[in-house]
Scaffold this motif. Structure first.
Motif, PDB file in Angstrom:
ATOM      1  N   LEU A  94     -22.705 -39.414 -14.680  1.00 39.32           N
ATOM      2  CA  LEU A  94     -23.348 -38.222 -14.154  1.00 39.32           C
ATOM      3  C   LEU A  94     -22.310 -37.219 -13.703  1.00 39.32           C
ATOM      4  CD1 LEU A  94     -26.144 -39.890 -12.006  1.00 39.32           C
ATOM      5  CD2 LEU A  94     -26.496 -38.547 -14.081  1.00 39.32           C
ATOM      6  N   ASP A  95     -22.583 -35.959 -13.925  1.00 38.52           N
ATOM      7  CA  ASP A  95     -21.725 -34.883 -13.453  1.00 38.52           C
ATOM      8  C   ASP A  95     -22.207 -34.444 -12.062  1.00 38.52           C
ATOM      9  OD1 ASP A  95     -19.804 -32.885 -13.460  1.00 38.52           O
ATOM     10  OD2 ASP A  95     -20.223 -32.317 -15.535  1.00 38.52           O
ATOM     11  N   ASP A  96     -21.558 -33.429 -11.508  1.00 37.14           N
ATOM     12  CA  ASP A  96     -22.072 -32.786 -10.306  1.00 37.14           C
ATOM     13  C   ASP A  96     -22.990 -31.648 -10.741  1.00 37.14           C
ATOM     14  OD1 ASP A  96     -20.502 -34.437  -8.810  1.00 37.14           O
ATOM     15  OD2 ASP A  96     -18.922 -32.966  -8.453  1.00 37.14           O
ATOM     16  N   TYR A  97     -24.209 -31.640 -10.222  1.00 36.22           N
ATOM     17  CA  TYR A  97     -25.183 -30.629 -10.645  1.00 36.22           C
ATOM     18  C   TYR A  97     -25.649 -29.806  -9.459  1.00 36.22           C
ATOM     19  CZ  TYR A  97     -25.318 -33.745 -14.665  1.00 36.22           C
ATOM     20  OH  TYR A  97     -24.961 -34.529 -15.739  1.00 36.22           O
ATOM     21  N   GLU A  98     -25.894 -28.520  -9.741  1.00 36.77           N
ATOM     22  CA  GLU A  98     -26.506 -27.659  -8.719  1.00 36.77           C
ATOM     23  C   GLU A  98     -28.014 -27.844  -8.675  1.00 36.77           C
ATOM     24  OE1 GLU A  98     -22.553 -26.162  -9.377  1.00 36.77           O
ATOM     25  OE2 GLU A  98     -24.167 -26.535 -10.810  1.00 36.77           O
ATOM     26  N   ASP A  99     -28.618 -28.132  -9.853  1.00 38.13           N
ATOM     27  CA  ASP A  99     -30.072 -28.216  -9.931  1.00 38.13           C
ATOM     28  C   ASP A  99     -30.486 -29.365 -10.846  1.00 38.13           C
ATOM     29  OD1 ASP A  99     -31.102 -25.593  -8.553  1.00 38.13           O
ATOM     30  OD2 ASP A  99     -29.436 -24.974  -9.836  1.00 38.13           O
ATOM     31  N   VAL A 100     -31.553 -30.053 -10.452  1.00 40.13           N
ATOM     32  CA  VAL A 100     -32.109 -31.162 -11.226  1.00 40.13           C
ATOM     33  C   VAL A 100     -33.606 -30.902 -11.415  1.00 40.13           C
ATOM     34  CG1 VAL A 100     -32.497 -33.651 -11.333  1.00 40.13           C
ATOM     35  CG2 VAL A 100     -30.432 -32.755 -10.225  1.00 40.13           C
ATOM     36  N   THR A 118     -27.740 -41.031  -6.151  1.00 39.59           N
ATOM     37  CA  THR A 118     -26.357 -40.842  -6.585  1.00 39.59           C
ATOM     38  C   THR A 118     -25.969 -39.367  -6.609  1.00 39.59           C
ATOM     39  OG1 THR A 118     -26.440 -42.863  -7.912  1.00 39.59           O
ATOM     40  CG2 THR A 118     -24.737 -41.262  -8.480  1.00 39.59           C
ATOM     41  N   LEU A 119     -26.873 -38.519  -7.073  1.00 43.21           N
ATOM     42  CA  LEU A 119     -26.551 -37.098  -7.189  1.00 43.21           C
ATOM     43  C   LEU A 119     -26.374 -36.438  -5.824  1.00 43.21           C
ATOM     44  CD1 LEU A 119     -28.853 -36.018 -10.153  1.00 43.21           C
ATOM     45  CD2 LEU A 119     -26.405 -36.512 -10.175  1.00 43.21           C
ATOM     46  N   ILE A 120     -27.125 -36.875  -4.836  1.00 43.99           N
ATOM     47  CA  ILE A 120     -26.966 -36.307  -3.489  1.00 43.99           C
ATOM     48  C   ILE A 120     -25.605 -36.674  -2.919  1.00 43.99           C
ATOM     49  CG2 ILE A 120     -27.802 -36.416  -1.104  1.00 43.99           C
ATOM     50  CD1 ILE A 120     -30.634 -36.696  -2.239  1.00 43.99           C
ATOM     51  N   ARG A 121     -25.162 -37.908  -3.168  1.00 44.40           N
ATOM     52  CA  ARG A 121     -23.842 -38.300  -2.679  1.00 44.40           C
ATOM     53  C   ARG A 121     -22.733 -37.503  -3.380  1.00 44.40           C
ATOM     54  NH1 ARG A 121     -25.299 -43.373  -3.670  1.00 44.40           N
ATOM     55  NH2 ARG A 121     -23.575 -43.633  -5.150  1.00 44.40           N
ATOM     56  N   LYS A 122     -22.934 -37.174  -4.644  1.00 43.79           N
ATOM     57  CA  LYS A 122     -21.919 -36.421  -5.386  1.00 43.79           C
ATOM     58  C   LYS A 122     -21.888 -34.955  -4.961  1.00 43.79           C
ATOM     59  CE  LYS A 122     -21.451 -37.324  -9.847  1.00 43.79           C
ATOM     60  NZ  LYS A 122     -20.165 -38.023  -9.950  1.00 43.79           N
ATOM     61  N   ASN A 123     -23.040 -34.413  -4.622  1.00 44.67           N
ATOM     62  CA  ASN A 123     -23.122 -33.000  -4.247  1.00 44.67           C
ATOM     63  C   ASN A 123     -24.238 -32.832  -3.211  1.00 44.67           C
ATOM     64  OD1 ASN A 123     -23.291 -30.239  -4.000  1.00 44.67           O
ATOM     65  ND2 ASN A 123     -24.064 -29.875  -6.064  1.00 44.67           N
ATOM     66  N   ARG A 124     -23.862 -32.579  -1.989  1.00 47.97           N
ATOM     67  CA  ARG A 124     -24.846 -32.492  -0.911  1.00 47.97           C
ATOM     68  C   ARG A 124     -25.600 -31.169  -0.900  1.00 47.97           C
ATOM     69  NH1 ARG A 124     -21.520 -35.599   3.981  1.00 47.97           N
ATOM     70  NH2 ARG A 124     -20.915 -37.373   2.686  1.00 47.97           N
ATOM     71  N   ASN A 125     -25.349 -30.333  -1.905  1.00 47.88           N
ATOM     72  CA  ASN A 125     -26.099 -29.080  -2.046  1.00 47.88           C
ATOM     73  C   ASN A 125     -27.017 -29.099  -3.268  1.00 47.88           C
ATOM     74  OD1 ASN A 125     -24.936 -27.619   0.207  1.00 47.88           O
ATOM     75  ND2 ASN A 125     -23.043 -27.546  -0.985  1.00 47.88           N
ATOM     76  N   VAL A 126     -27.146 -30.250  -3.916  1.00 48.83           N
ATOM     77  CA  VAL A 126     -27.968 -30.318  -5.116  1.00 48.83           C
ATOM     78  C   VAL A 126     -29.437 -30.070  -4.764  1.00 48.83           C
ATOM     79  CG1 VAL A 126     -28.260 -32.847  -4.952  1.00 48.83           C
ATOM     80  CG2 VAL A 126     -28.546 -31.698  -7.162  1.00 48.83           C
ATOM     81  N   ARG A 127     -30.097 -29.303  -5.605  1.00 49.09           N
ATOM     82  CA  ARG A 127     -31.519 -29.003  -5.417  1.00 49.09           C
ATOM     83  C   ARG A 127     -32.337 -29.681  -6.509  1.00 49.09           C
ATOM     84  NH1 ARG A 127     -33.027 -25.049  -1.918  1.00 49.09           N
ATOM     85  NH2 ARG A 127     -31.340 -23.887  -0.910  1.00 49.09           N
ATOM     86  N   ASP A 162     -31.382 -32.202   3.901  1.00 49.26           N
ATOM     87  CA  ASP A 162     -32.804 -32.102   4.234  1.00 49.26           C
ATOM     88  C   ASP A 162     -33.594 -32.041   2.930  1.00 49.26           C
ATOM     89  OD1 ASP A 162     -35.368 -31.446   5.015  1.00 49.26           O
ATOM     90  OD2 ASP A 162     -34.732 -30.020   6.553  1.00 49.26           O
ATOM     91  N   ILE A 163     -34.231 -33.137   2.564  1.00 50.40           N
ATOM     92  CA  ILE A 163     -34.932 -33.222   1.287  1.00 50.40           C
ATOM     93  C   ILE A 163     -36.044 -32.181   1.184  1.00 50.40           C
ATOM     94  CG2 ILE A 163     -36.546 -34.993   2.091  1.00 50.40           C
ATOM     95  CD1 ILE A 163     -35.026 -34.726  -1.449  1.00 50.40           C
ATOM     96  N   HIS A 164     -36.657 -31.817   2.301  1.00 50.31           N
ATOM     97  CA  HIS A 164     -37.764 -30.854   2.253  1.00 50.31           C
ATOM     98  C   HIS A 164     -37.273 -29.441   1.939  1.00 50.31           C
ATOM     99  CE1 HIS A 164     -40.725 -33.753   3.602  1.00 50.31           C
ATOM    100  NE2 HIS A 164     -39.889 -34.132   4.553  1.00 50.31           N
ATOM    101  N   LYS A 165     -36.031 -29.140   2.314  1.00 53.41           N
ATOM    102  CA  LYS A 165     -35.456 -27.839   1.968  1.00 53.41           C
ATOM    103  C   LYS A 165     -34.915 -27.821   0.550  1.00 53.41           C
ATOM    104  CE  LYS A 165     -34.094 -26.328   6.614  1.00 53.41           C
ATOM    105  NZ  LYS A 165     -32.962 -25.930   7.490  1.00 53.41           N
ATOM    106  N   MET A 166     -34.510 -29.003   0.070  1.00 55.48           N
ATOM    107  CA  MET A 166     -33.849 -29.083  -1.232  1.00 55.48           C
ATOM    108  C   MET A 166     -34.807 -29.460  -2.365  1.00 55.48           C
ATOM    109  SD  MET A 166     -31.055 -28.123  -0.068  1.00 55.48           S
ATOM    110  CE  MET A 166     -29.705 -28.307  -1.218  1.00 55.48           C
TER     111      MET A 166
END
Length: 362
Positions: A94-100, A118-127, A162-166
């Motif tokens: 997996l890469d680092d993604y801004e959006d899923v 896994t994606l949240i750990r790689k990028n804490r700004n992923v949406r 915050d999963i509700h914001k993301m």
């Protein structure tokens, strides 16, 4: 370049994501994950025909997840330290993604949950963005894949996430059809003639299909759910009655892949086609047909995706003892009739047979 990831588990998911890709993600580097949930889609992945359209295509084999119901300690460790499952089920990294982007009408499946951690750990700004999965997405409120209050608090405290914001957006073709308690922000997928044409062209190349043509006027689409079947005798008896009314030479059945009660005797012809049904509709071969179903979303998807003019008869109102979830969807179908032309919901056999007589003469 910003990076986005799509996760698809059915041919319908892929078609919807192709629309999102064409309309909203033209300037993105896009990876795709295909899961094992649909055997035909797994065959498409192995064919390599997806590769020209995405930066990277991975396969997620959910059969390798031996225990989706994990203890709190294991879940904690995999969420915040290391998750061996993701590497085990995926064919690549997996890469680092801004959006899923993924589809799930209610609670996401185990594959999305594993990848999401896994994606949240790689990028804490992923949406995370949800997109529709047929009419269940219009009637069942989406639940975040971090769905326990304890888990949500831990993600916020330990990772500042915050999963509700993301994750609060749901892409839909007709947000008007959604029930009031669909809590996510509903975004209309704004199709154009150009985007429809491009998606159809891409899908034809990916699926490499040749739609089957048939002479019968009336096509029944089988129902996939067995757990909602209270009385299968009613389900099958009505289909036999319809075939007699249309004339068996003018009636054909498309069994649902998971349909338990879609086997009829040899007097009823069977429609078999490897092509995704939505693409058969998009190809124009069903415009003069009458589609009959209890409440199959495959009938509706052609209208929502490709503005099909096929007429549709829904039978659910004539089988109250067969489907225990009928009442949950009455409002959806009422609004669907207001939104799309050519949808009929007979409330009696007399009304049903009248429609059949009328359409048979067209």
């Amino acid at each position: 370049m910003k990076k986005a990831l799509g996760i698809v588990s059915t041919t319908y998911h892929l078609l919807v994501f192709l629309f999102l890709k064409e309309i909203y993600l033209k300037d993105r580097q896009i990876d795709l994950i295909v899961t094992d949930k649909t055997p035909y889609l797994e065959e498409v992945y192995k064919s390599g025909r997806l590769k020209p359209y995405f930066h990277q295509v991975l396969f997620a084999d959910g059969r390798k997840i031996k225990n989706p119901y994990k203890s709190a300690a294991v879940t904690f460790f995999e969420s915040f330290f290391y998750n061996p499952v993701t590497r085990k089920i995926l064919t690549g990294k997996l890469d680092d993604y801004e959006d899923v982007y993924y589809a799930s009408p209610h609670v996401p499946d185990e594959i999305v949950k594993e990848i999401g951690k896994t994606l949240i750990r790689k990028n804490r700004n992923v949406r995370f963005h949800r997109f529709e999965d047929g009419f269940a997405s219009y009637t069942k409120s989406p639940v975040p894949f971090v769905n326990t209050e304890t888990g949500q608090k831990l993600y916020q405290k330990l990772l500042g996430y915050d999963i509700h914001k993301m994750e609060h957006e749901l892409y839909m073709f007709e947000p008007y059809l959604a029930e009031a308690d669909i809590s996510f922000d509903k975004i209309r997928i704004e199709k154009t003639s150009e985007s429809i044409d491009k998606v159809i062209k891409t899908a034809k190349n990916i699926f490499d299909f040749e739609s089957r043509k048939f002479s019968e006027k009336f096509l029944f689409l089988g129902q996939g759910t067995a757990n909602g079947m209270g009385n299968p005798e009613t389900y099958q008896r009505l289909i036999y009655e319809i075939s007699q009314k249309t004339g068996k030479e003018n009636f054909i059945v498309k069994p649902h892949p998971r349909g338990v009660y879609d086997k009829f005797d040899s007097s009823i012809s069977v429609y078999e086609d490897s092509c995704p049904f939505e693409l058969a509709i998009a190809n124009g071969i069903l415009e003069d047909k009458v589609l009959i179903s209890y409440y199959s979303t495959a009938c509706v998807s052609g209208k929502l995706l490709f503005h099909s003019k096929s007429r549709i008869i829904f039978l659910y109102a004539l089988a109250e003892d067969s489907f225990n979830e009928k009442c949950d969807y009455e409002e959806y179908f009422r609004k669907l009739q207001e939104t799309c032309e050519g949808i009929y919901i007979p409330r009696s056999k007399e009304e049903l047979f009248g429609l059949i007589e009328e359409f048979a003469c067209d």
